[in-house]
Design a protein around this motif. Structure first.
Motif, PDB file in Angstrom:
ATOM      1  N   ASP A  90       0.855  -1.194   0.000  1.00 50.95           N
ATOM      2  CA  ASP A  90       0.000   0.000   0.000  1.00 50.95           C
ATOM      3  C   ASP A  90       0.892   1.246   0.000  1.00 50.95           C
ATOM      4  N   LEU A  91       1.121   1.824  -1.186  1.00 45.35           N
ATOM      5  CA  LEU A  91       2.066   2.935  -1.313  1.00 45.35           C
ATOM      6  C   LEU A  91       1.609   4.178  -0.564  1.00 45.35           C
ATOM      7  N   SER A  92       0.310   4.405  -0.495  1.00 43.82           N
ATOM      8  CA  SER A  92      -0.185   5.574   0.241  1.00 43.82           C
ATOM      9  C   SER A  92       0.155   5.453   1.726  1.00 43.82           C
ATOM     10  N   LYS A  93      -0.034   4.262   2.264  1.00 43.67           N
ATOM     11  CA  LYS A  93       0.287   4.015   3.674  1.00 43.67           C
ATOM     12  C   LYS A  93       1.788   4.160   3.910  1.00 43.67           C
ATOM     13  N   ILE A  94       2.595   3.611   2.999  1.00 44.18           N
ATOM     14  CA  ILE A  94       4.054   3.706   3.128  1.00 44.18           C
ATOM     15  C   ILE A  94       4.498   5.160   3.039  1.00 44.18           C
ATOM     16  N   ALA A  95       3.922   5.904   2.096  1.00 43.28           N
ATOM     17  CA  ALA A  95       4.296   7.310   1.918  1.00 43.28           C
ATOM     18  C   ALA A  95       4.010   8.120   3.183  1.00 43.28           C
ATOM     19  N   ASN A  96       2.901   7.817   3.862  1.00 40.94           N
ATOM     20  CA  ASN A  96       2.581   8.512   5.115  1.00 40.94           C
ATOM     21  C   ASN A  96       3.627   8.224   6.189  1.00 40.94           C
ATOM     22  N   GLU A  97       4.082   6.967   6.256  1.00 40.33           N
ATOM     23  CA  GLU A  97       5.098   6.604   7.250  1.00 40.33           C
ATOM     24  C   GLU A  97       6.454   7.218   6.897  1.00 40.33           C
ATOM     25  N   ILE A  98       6.749   7.308   5.612  1.00 40.36           N
ATOM     26  CA  ILE A  98       7.991   7.962   5.177  1.00 40.36           C
ATOM     27  C   ILE A  98       7.979   9.428   5.589  1.00 40.36           C
ATOM     28  N   GLU A  99       6.830  10.075   5.385  1.00 35.93           N
ATOM     29  CA  GLU A  99       6.693  11.486   5.759  1.00 35.93           C
ATOM     30  C   GLU A  99       6.914  11.666   7.257  1.00 35.93           C
ATOM     31  N   LYS A 100       6.396  10.725   8.037  1.00 31.22           N
ATOM     32  CA  LYS A 100       6.557  10.772   9.486  1.00 31.22           C
ATOM     33  C   LYS A 100       8.042  10.676   9.864  1.00 31.22           C
ATOM     34  N   LEU A 101       8.760   9.777   9.210  1.00 35.77           N
ATOM     35  CA  LEU A 101      10.188   9.610   9.490  1.00 35.77           C
ATOM     36  C   LEU A 101      10.991  10.843   9.082  1.00 35.77           C
ATOM     37  N   LEU A 102      10.635  11.422   7.933  1.00 39.62           N
ATOM     38  CA  LEU A 102      11.339  12.614   7.465  1.00 39.62           C
ATOM     39  C   LEU A 102      11.175  13.775   8.443  1.00 39.62           C
ATOM     40  N   LEU A 103      10.010  13.840   9.079  1.00 38.96           N
ATOM     41  CA  LEU A 103       9.750  14.925  10.026  1.00 38.96           C
ATOM     42  C   LEU A 103      10.413  14.691  11.373  1.00 38.96           C
TER      43      LEU A 103
END
Length: 336
Positions: free
Chosen positions: A175-188
């Protein structure tokens, strides 16, 4: 056109009069549509020249008539049709086809057609290709998710350890949308100068760096029975985060790669990594696993995994056994 090319064009304000975004993977469809929504008009202009509609609540007649109008307060008007797969295509398709052949140059029309491919045999599809931009957003294969995660961090000017990327891929699926949200969290949450490590995954996403499918695979590869049983006990105590079908699926993929490694004529790091679809960082583990599980044993393990997969689906005839006991049995068979 590639997604990156389109996003680059949008950043330069190079717009097409029509976009057909379709396919099984919704992530890129939403990404392009959302980028257009952010880019074409400013907040003051949106009240006059932006229209967002949903397929089940509108008709092709309605938005085509709207598309023929000219903008009031800006150079463009933007019309986005979300969930365009829900439109009544058969009865009104001809009207849209006529519009595509005579586009209003100041209108940007976006059709977000999700959860399936638009029929490429249709005349209207050819017209979309001829007169606008068409993007097919395909599902990402499981063995490509880790690589995709690494690329997302690289595009943000950051780096992630291969083991951390694999942990994310194993836990979050495709689920790329779910992964992208977690990536954003890590970047922040992780400082820009720091490489994303397994510890950061544990702290920010909630995946245990010591008790996950990746660590179970590693323990089995080394025939470390004590560690493997510890992880199994953790999985049994946390069934929602480590469901048995997911564990068996991951182990199936893992041991299939071990079998493939056995048959590689060239086991040099670069060649082997490419053939297995893994980072070179993990090759030593596959070498170790291949030493600990010969070809015959690896075949037997894959057979057992298939058998236990059927049991999880209730297709095996026999006394009821809960998922925890099934996992214990399976790991015991793999180790012995």
């Amino acid at each position: 056109m590639s997604v990156n090319t389109i996003l680059s064009d949008l950043k330069k304000r190079k717009f097409s009069p029509v976009y057909l975004l379709h396919g099984d993977e919704s992530y890129y469809i939403d990404l392009i549509a959302d980028t257009l929504e952010r880019t074409v008009l400013n907040e003051a202009q949106k009240g006059f020249d932006q229209t967002i509609l949903y397929g089940k609540d509108t008709s092709i007649v309605t938005f085509v008539n709207a598309a023929k109008r000219y903008p009031m307060m800006s150079d463009y008007q933007l019309i986005i049709i979300k969930e365009a797969q829900d439109l009544k295509w058969k009865s009104e398709e001809e009207l849209l086809l006529k519009y595509l052949e005579n586009l209003t140059p100041t209108t940007i029309l976006v059709l977000a057609y999700k959860y399936g491919k638009f029929d490429k045999r249709k005349k209207i599809y050819k017209s979309f290709e001829k007169n606008g931009v068409v993007v097919e957003s395909a599902k990402l294969y499981e063995n490509k998710v880790g690589e995709w995660i690494v690329e997302q961090f690289q595009s943000a000017g950051r780096s992630i350890h291969p083991q951390a990327a694999l942990m994310m891929a194993d836990y979050l699926g495709t689920d790329l949308s779910k992964i992208a949200n977690e990536i954003e969290k890590l970047l922040l949450n992780v400082s820009k100068e720091t490489e994303i490590l397994p510890l950061h995954i544990e702290q920010n996403i909630g995946i245990s760096k010591d008790f996950n499918v990746f660590e179970l695979q590693s323990a089995l590869a080394k025939r470390n029975a004590v560690k493997a049983i510890q992880i199994v006990d953790y999985f049994i105590a946390n069934p929602k985060s480590n469901p048995l079908p997911m564990v068996i699926g991951n182990l199936g993929t893992y041991f299939t790669k071990i079998l493939k490694y056995h048959y590689l004529p060239d086991k040099s790091p670069q060649v082997a990594a490419k053939q297995l679809g893994v980072h070179t960082f993990f090759l030593k583990e596959y070498e170790s696993a291949a030493r600990n599980f010969n070809r015959r044993k690896t075949f037997d393990i894959i057979h057992d995994l298939s058998s236990y997969d059927l049991k999880t689906k209730g297709l095996d005839i026999g006394p009821f056994t809960d998922s925890g006991e099934l996992l214990r049995e399976l790991v015991f068979k793999i180790l012995n």
